[in-house]
Design an enzyme around this catalytic site. Sequence first.
Site, PDB file in Angstrom:
ATOM      1  CB  CYS A 163      -3.615   3.239  -1.692  1.00 14.01           C
ATOM      2  SG  CYS A 163      -4.648   4.683  -1.406  1.00 14.01           S
ATOM      3  CG  ASP A 215       0.331  -2.381   6.176  1.00 12.25           C
ATOM      4  OD1 ASP A 215      -0.652  -2.503   6.924  1.00 12.25           O
ATOM      5  OD2 ASP A 215       0.293  -1.735   5.109  1.00 12.25           O
ATOM      6  CD  GLN A 239      -7.084  -4.505   3.763  1.00 11.90           C
ATOM      7  OE1 GLN A 239      -7.993  -5.318   3.879  1.00 11.90           O
ATOM      8  NE2 GLN A 239      -7.296  -3.204   3.659  1.00 11.90           N
ATOM      9  CE  LYS A 268      -7.907  -0.341   6.175  1.00 11.26           C
ATOM     10  NZ  LYS A 268      -8.311   0.000   4.807  1.00 11.26           N
ATOM     11  CG  HIS A 287      -1.949   0.986   1.328  1.00 10.59           C
ATOM     12  ND1 HIS A 287      -1.704   2.308   1.662  1.00 10.59           N
ATOM     13  CD2 HIS A 287      -3.293   0.893   1.127  1.00 10.59           C
ATOM     14  CE1 HIS A 287      -2.841   2.975   1.669  1.00 10.59           C
ATOM     15  NE2 HIS A 287      -3.822   2.151   1.347  1.00 10.59           N
TER      16      HIS A 287
END
Length: 417
Positions: A374, A210, A213, A236, A133
Amino acid sequence: MKLLDRLIHHEDLQAQFSRTDFPVLKTRVHGKPLVYLDNAATTQKPLSVIESEQEYYYNYNANVHRGVHALSQRATDAYEDAREKVRTLINAASTEEIIFVRGTTEAINLVAQTFGRSRLHTGDEIILSHMEHHSNIVPWQILCQQTGARLRVVPVDDSGELKMTVYEGLFNERTRLVAMTHVSNALGTVNPVRSIVELAHHHDVPVLLDGAQAIAHLPVDVRALGCDFYAFSGHKLYGPTGIGVLYGKAELLKAMPVYQGGGDMIRSVSFEETTFNTLPYKFEAGTPNIAGVIGMGAAIDYVNSVGFEAIVAHEKALLSYTTMLLATVPGLRIIGTAREKTGILSFVLEGVHPHDIGTILDGEGVAIRTGHHCAMPLMERFGVPATARASFGLYNTRQDAEALVAAIYKAKEVFRQ
């Protein structure tokens, strides 16, 4: 459509989840029931999360850590209780390793501008992947401009999986950090993060993951993964916007310089010298998003009440079912076919721009995301300017998948494909 008609008569998977917990799912869009398939952008919120924030503002709105009166103490207790819920969720060793930030983006920027800026020099290298991202690319580019370091990029194959042999070959004596996504927001690929961390640590290189997600779709154990930093966002995870978490190993956080100056991150201030607070408050300057933290704590309670075993099983079955349905659509190509995926399906449709797909689907009440997500370097890798992306949450059903595919057929009819 004949094959689709044969496929849709299946028992709904949704029995163990209550869609009525999510008020927005009662919404009608253009006169049709909402089918919300944009969960990778943000998830909807259960009533318990909404009510937790409302209760804070109704009954004990006060600043935290700064008052001896009852409301302040109650707010502080709720705020710190949420920190413990986060610690338990990801199995951190201590609450001092849980830093509240605005979201994944700020968490990555914090690491870049503290850990990174204090350690990287001209010629040093940071390893990223091609599927990152922008929030896990741009902060490192800025850092490289500041320090003279450079980025090394791990490519992905045609299925959207990392080329791990290339990754292994990128390490050298100048490698200082690996920053990698746990799950691709554009492809749904689940990266082999434990292997990524183990290989980096073999070269004495720390790793930031990261987890934006991953956090709502997979159980995350930062100690089992061995990562040095882990970042994610509350919105999220069925929680509020504007709140997120940076996990960092305590020994690293203690050695990092402060990120922002202000109230609550200090011990003492004079015009001659300032001494800083202990972890985690050293990195939490100013009045925090108290309601957001409390709401995220309520979201964690909700997810725990469902259980990740049930969430993973449900979303895996729904991904498989929807993939099967999409295979019935002539001219549709899925972008991202990794062996290990979460509930994200990016696709292109021959002769129809993704934005047109999104507009027509919206007219049918189906909410998806269209664009580059993104992840512009990844779009370039696959030779497309954009994709249409359907992404699932724990409240989605087979009926949602069927509505998606029926709406795609409607798009084909509009464009006579």
